[in-house]
Design a protein around this motif. Structure first.
Motif, mmCIF file in Angstrom:
data_model
loop_
_atom_site.group_PDB
_atom_site.id
_atom_site.type_symbol
_atom_site.label_atom_id
_atom_site.label_comp_id
_atom_site.label_asym_id
_atom_site.label_seq_id
_atom_site.Cartn_x
_atom_site.Cartn_y
_atom_site.Cartn_z
ATOM 1 N N PHE A 24 0.338 -5.197 2.930
ATOM 2 C CA PHE A 24 -1.169 -5.613 3.148
ATOM 3 C C PHE A 24 -1.222 -7.013 3.510
ATOM 4 O O PHE A 24 -0.474 -8.017 2.957
ATOM 5 N N ILE A 40 0.901 -1.246 -0.107
ATOM 6 C CA ILE A 40 0.062 -0.155 0.142
ATOM 7 C C ILE A 40 0.885 1.155 0.091
ATOM 8 O O ILE A 40 1.887 1.310 0.837
ATOM 9 N N SER A 51 -8.053 -0.736 3.439
ATOM 10 C CA SER A 51 -6.852 0.147 3.477
ATOM 11 C C SER A 51 -7.105 1.732 3.694
ATOM 12 O O SER A 51 -6.487 2.329 4.344
#
Length: 644
Positions: free
Chosen positions: A602, A372, A482
């Motif tokens: 992640f 991310i 996220s």
């Protein structure tokens, strides 16, 4: 469990946030789960091996007594609910009785608590996806297991490239049949590739095949010859199942003459879908999908894998964390879609037989191929300047992102690559570059130095302003878990640094991101698994080798970089020495330009219940990734064993 240090840091961060600007969403996402208000209930006992189930899906109104499972966190992308994972559904008539200890109950998929795709069993049709149990029906030419860095030949027994890399010869295994008795052959492979070439962008993988394939021909029952327009030493990798990548081989005798964009491939009267795998669709409805095991399988006879001990898979739609946690505690389900970090401590307290990839310790899951980052549009001021992107990077306290955003259940990402065994040597080879360009360094003073150098000053409120007194407004967007977990924290860090930043999750965030109509976006990305090429390609602006299909969300442009990545594309994946050399050259350009700011890794936080099944994939036994929605799902289905 969440450490006291992590909890204290979260509380301190929230406390210091002026007027609670992190917001309720981030606080909820990070809050530790409340301790059970009653003594943990004993999980439901497993039935005896000879006991047949009374219903295909457990009765949701009769769970074992247990303290309430945690409410779903705000970081969950699913709606809150108090019902069980699925509505009560009796076993459909006509199905044979399968004991509970030979039945695998999976909670995954669904929209608004229903399998609205229950009549779709073609992964190429509009609305179709391998993630909805279809992947196990369409066996691949090969698998690749990321955590053991191993290619596993499957329907193919071998393959060979010509010396100029413009031709690939694939050998398929003899003696394999589809469910209806029709033989699987090289004709199925050639037909699949030829049709994808014809359909192009109309179906998944169509454009990837159309761009490079000149022709695909079955020269005999077990030989396919694929000719390329230009050298392509990576095409077999595209045909190999790994994570979400891999071309599905379809039965020519069923798909020929059908419109792939509308053909659903579901007709129980005709025995559709057919499969070369050990599975057949027994029942499919909005409330549940039931897939039964066949009595025999070619791979078992060939000694490649044993016939799965799972005799029935029941796929129940996912609703939210809370009912799923309740079902895991009461042993109503064996496996689930990923849950939020704060959900796990209560599950472990009330059913110690539930584990994750990392046992019962954070991060409660495995690293996904989805690092991310904070994407900054490289074409829009002020972030069209690499130094300004570096300033933002220095303002990012990534440990706070991990501890506050992910409740301590994550890790910092330094590169746009997942920490996978096949990729780690490449990253290790540029450690000296990381020291020069520390992508994970939190150093606000360095950020301030850059801002001052660029002519910005702080006003009386501590906000950066330009020579005209205008503040730097930053619209930070995000989506999914996220975005919800990290977005408010990133927004607050930027405010503390002096940017006039605001975080939001507009419904069109993903569309705006894909179209380049954004300023800052929190998002992960797929890409490399086996070597650096697929991630490096994400930052190409043009390619002299691969036409179309480039996904450069950062809008980064560098002609020298483009040429290096093209050379990587032409280099065989086995030539690691040359790839390492070219990778370094590419990163010598990428790092000082920093197209996007790295944040965290992640994780797939997947609960696995050992009450009925053992030998799940874990960090100690990493034979494949555990996600049932990825294309290596079939591997753990034939590997797990019953506990009794």
């Amino acid at each position: 469990m969440t450490s006291r240090k992590t909890q204290a840091k979260r509380r301190e961060f929230i406390k210091l946030t002026a007027a609670g600007t992190v917001g309720a969403a981030a606080i909820a996402a990070c809050a530790p789960t409340a301790a059970p208000t009653a003594a943990p209930a004993k999980p439901a006992e497993a039935p005896k091996p000879t006991e047949a189930p009374k219903a295909a899906v457990p009765e949701p109104t009769k769970p074992a007594a247990a303290a309430p499972a945690p409410a779903p966190t705000a970081a969950s992308a699913k709606p809150a609910a108090t019902s069980a994972p699925a509505a009560a559904a009796a076993q459909p008539s006509g199905l044979k009785a399968i004991p509970r200890n030979r039945t695998l109950k999976v909670v995954h998929g669904g929209t608004e608590s229903k399998h609205k795709d229950c009549d779709i069993w073609n992964p190429y049709v509009t609305g179709g996806t391998h993630q909805a149990q279809q992947g196990i029906l369409f066996e691949p030419l090969a698998f690749y297991s990321v955590f053991i860095d191993k290619e596993i030949l499957w329907l193919a027994s071998g393959y060979e490239y010509s010396s100029d890399m413009k031709q690939l010869t694939i050998k398929t295994r003899p003696g394999i049949t589809w469910t209806d008795g029709a033989p699987f052959s090289a004709e199925d492979v050639a037909y699949t590739l030829t049709t994808l070439k014809e359909l192009g962008p109309k179906v998944k993988w169509g454009i990837d095949v159309q761009q490079v394939v000149e022709s695909a021909t079955a020269t005999d029952a077990n030989t396919v010859v694929v000719k390329f327009k230009t050298p392509n030493p990576r095409f077999f990798d595209l045909l190999t199942y790994k994570n979400d990548i891999g071309v599905y081989i379809v039965p020519k005798h069923v798909f020929s003459g059908q419109d792939w964009t509308s053909f659903k491939n579901y007709d129980p009267a005709k025995g559709w879908p057919v499969s070369t795998g050990p599975w057949k669709v027994a029942f499919s409805a909005p409330e549940q999908k039931i897939i039964d095991r066949k009595d025999s399988w070619w791979a078992d006879k060939a000694g490649l894998a044993k016939l799965p001990r799972v005799e029935r898979i029941i796929n129940i739609p996912f609703v939210s964390d809370q009912p799923t946690a309740q079902a895991l505690i009461s042993n109503e389900v064996d496996f689930s879609y990923g849950l939020q970090p704060s959900t796990f401590p209560t599950i472990f307290a009330q059913n110690p037989k539930v584990i994750t990839w990392t046992g019962q310790k954070p991060p409660y899951g495995n690293v996904d191929w989805w690092p991310i980052s904070l994407w900054l549009n490289n074409t829009k001021a002020p972030f069209d300047d690499p130094e300004m992107r570096w300033a933002v990077s220095y303002y990012m306290d990534r440990q706070t992102l991990v501890e506050v955003g992910w409740a301590g259940a994550s890790s910092i990402s330094k590169f746009p690559f997942p920490t996978y065994p096949a990729l780690n040597p490449y990253v290790e080879s540029i450690k000296d570059l990381l020291q020069k360009y520390p992508t994970d360094l939190y150093d606000p003073k360095k950020g301030d130095e850059i801002m001052t150098k660029k002519g910005y000053k702080k006003d009386n409120a501590g906000m950066w302003v330009d020579s005209k007194g205008a503040r730097i407004k930053v619209e930070v967007m995000g989506s999914g878990s996220s975005g919800t977990a990290l977005g408010p924290v990133v927004g607050e860090l930027l405010k503390r640094a002096g940017f006039d930043a605001a975080y939001s999750q507009p419904p069109d965030a993903s569309t705006r991101f894909a179209n380049g109509e954004y300023q800052a976006m929190i998002s992960g990305h797929g890409g490399s698994i086996r070597d650096p090429y697929n991630t490096l390609r994400l930052y190409q602006s043009v390619s002299a080798t691969v036409t179309g299909g480039l996904v450069n969300n950062a809008k980064f442009k560098n002609a020298d970089y483009d040429k290096i990545v093209d050379e990587i594309a032409m280099t065989p994946m086995t030539d690691k020495a040359k790839l390492t050399e070219l990778f370094r050259k590419a990163m010598e350009i990428w790092l000082p330009n920093l197209p996007d700011v790295q944040l965290t890794e992640f994780h797939h936080r997947i609960p696995m219940n050992t009450t009925y099944w053992k030998n799940w994939p874990t960090a100690e036994n990493p034979y494949c990734v555990p996600a049932s929605w990825l294309l290596t799902y079939a591997i753990w289905l034939w590997t797990i064993d019953p506990t009794q």
